[in-house]
Design a protein around this motif. Sequence first.
Motif, PDB file in Angstrom:
ATOM      1  N   HIS A   4       0.815  -1.208   0.000  1.00 38.46           N
ATOM      2  CA  HIS A   4       0.000   0.000   0.000  1.00 38.46           C
ATOM      3  C   HIS A   4       0.847   1.254   0.000  1.00 38.46           C
ATOM      4  N   THR A  17      -8.762  10.225  -7.156  1.00 35.23           N
ATOM      5  CA  THR A  17      -7.774  10.153  -6.083  1.00 35.23           C
ATOM      6  C   THR A  17      -7.609   8.710  -5.634  1.00 35.23           C
ATOM      7  N   ASP A  18      -6.440   8.407  -5.064  1.00 36.81           N
ATOM      8  CA  ASP A  18      -6.199   7.082  -4.470  1.00 36.81           C
ATOM      9  C   ASP A  18      -5.082   7.226  -3.454  1.00 36.81           C
ATOM     10  N   ASN A  19      -4.990   6.265  -2.561  1.00 39.03           N
ATOM     11  CA  ASN A  19      -3.977   6.231  -1.525  1.00 39.03           C
ATOM     12  C   ASN A  19      -3.172   4.942  -1.697  1.00 39.03           C
ATOM     13  N   ALA A  20      -1.846   4.977  -1.728  1.00 34.26           N
ATOM     14  CA  ALA A  20      -1.020   6.094  -1.291  1.00 34.26           C
ATOM     15  C   ALA A  20       0.194   6.177  -2.203  1.00 34.26           C
ATOM     16  N   ARG A  21       0.896   7.294  -2.036  1.00 33.93           N
ATOM     17  CA  ARG A  21       2.158   7.466  -2.755  1.00 33.93           C
ATOM     18  C   ARG A  21       3.234   6.573  -2.140  1.00 33.93           C
ATOM     19  N   SER A  37       1.679   8.184   3.555  1.00 37.01           N
ATOM     20  CA  SER A  37       0.259   8.312   3.892  1.00 37.01           C
ATOM     21  C   SER A  37      -0.445   9.359   3.036  1.00 37.01           C
ATOM     22  N   GLU A  38       0.254   9.905   2.035  1.00 36.04           N
ATOM     23  CA  GLU A  38      -0.320  10.935   1.179  1.00 36.04           C
ATOM     24  C   GLU A  38      -1.046  10.315  -0.023  1.00 36.04           C
ATOM     25  N   SER A  39      -2.230  10.829  -0.311  1.00 36.27           N
ATOM     26  CA  SER A  39      -2.948  10.410  -1.511  1.00 36.27           C
ATOM     27  C   SER A  39      -2.324  11.061  -2.741  1.00 36.27           C
ATOM     28  N   SER A  84      -3.769  12.747  -6.204  1.00 32.04           N
ATOM     29  CA  SER A  84      -5.022  13.224  -6.781  1.00 32.04           C
ATOM     30  C   SER A  84      -4.759  13.877  -8.129  1.00 32.04           C
ATOM     31  N   ASN A 136      -3.289  16.322  -3.242  1.00 32.34           N
ATOM     32  CA  ASN A 136      -3.706  15.255  -2.330  1.00 32.34           C
ATOM     33  C   ASN A 136      -5.138  15.512  -1.879  1.00 32.34           C
ATOM     34  N   GLY A 169      -8.316  14.467  -2.403  1.00 29.21           N
ATOM     35  CA  GLY A 169      -9.454  13.612  -2.111  1.00 29.21           C
ATOM     36  C   GLY A 169     -10.626  13.968  -3.011  1.00 29.21           C
TER      37      GLY A 169
END
Length: 468
Positions: A28, A143-147, A159-161, A163, A217, A219
């Motif tokens: 992830h 958007t999606d998580n994570a980088r 923990s950054e999305s 976008s 990021n 969302g």
Amino acid sequence: MFSLLLRRIGFLSGLVFFLLGLAAHPAHASHLLGGEMTYKFLDSNGPTGTPLRYQITLKLYLDCNASTSLIHSSWAIPIYNQGSGSRVTTATITEVTPRPLCNLPAVPPGCTITPGILSYIKQTFIGVVNLPATTLGYYAAWTDNARNINISNIVGSGSESMSLYCTMAPPVLNNSSPTFVNDAVANICAGDTTYILNNAIDPDGDLLVYSFGTPYNNGLPTTWTNPPSGVTFNAGFDAQHPLGTAPGNYANVNSLTGLSKYKTTAPLNTTFVVAVDISEYRQVGNRRVLIGTTRRDVQLIVVTCPPAAAPSLPNTAATPRNYTIEAGSSLTIPLSASQADGHPLKITATSVLLDSTGGFNASFNNHIGTVLSGSPVGTATAGGAAVSNAPSSVAANFVYNSTCTEARANPYSIIVLVEDKGCAGKSVADIFNVTVVKPSGPTDITGNFSVCGLPSSQQYTAVLLPTM
């Protein structure tokens, strides 16, 4: 100056993401490598109440080590009204089939690249959405998580999305967003200057202006606020200095060409996230109007680049980069390149003119172009075969037979990429522009000005301006 720079430098060819150690982290934290979102206005022939038809395209680059549960076959894309920011509907875009396998860029026999090559998946999602009539347009967002974890220039990257969004112009502008010519190239050479071509082609001929931006990021909010929220940079970094402000580090993007220039003193395997924006302008009456902005979000990874001579293109005196022709006339541009070490070379030409069996009559290397699904541009190639002598060379003609309806204010661009297919091969690129103008009419008519008492026939001659 741009052409001179391109002849003097090269950048490693292909979509090559170099990485070491990230596979040990949870999936992830390492599955999003970059992406971009574009749109195309189709027509106003949709159902009653939602007549506007837009096609949305999302391209994502994913780490092959990611869990299969994180690799989607479709995405829900919320659509927002530009005027109120309210969410109008949610569109579904689906993956282009068949799903691409993990890619590992080809390395010639006996060639070792360090510190290693990360396998990656490039996914393309396409869908059509029907929307209510509007004079303002819409936003489409994803958007999606994570980088990836341990990105050096932003805070808390794991923990950054990531976008992306695109500005969908109203139908009165009949617009499609620009499309990046090449896949994202995400490697920069340790201690050396690296040039990456982020050029795009706009099917409508709009003016494109390139710049760096703050990665998003945002969302998916209930109400859209523009611009979206962005990541927080670590100390010493910002949107205009994504590689840092310390001595020996710099990043620059040419606002007119999209050519990006990077240099870093960071250790091997250091990763940076960079956002490249394309602002699209159109002349409407007496005003230049911003139509929208298209973004590419990509990571840069520091690698060791073995020494190799870059290919070279002819100088502008031998092969000009800008041409002007009258509508209805033809043009042949001889394209060629050479490489001092005798490596095999491949030229790729990309343009809206290479539209296969579409409306344009153009070819490169006697090929009318291949157009991928959802793309407004086509490509054709020459060369690529092994050679046994040094220096090596490749050459082919770009031929364009214009019609009377193809005159426009902005030029048709031809992106030319020359790839060294040998060990540690580099690439060079340049942009050729063809401006098609309306034919010049006669400026005068000579002959007898008398209208009475003349013989039954008289001869008159039309005088044309000389061709410049």
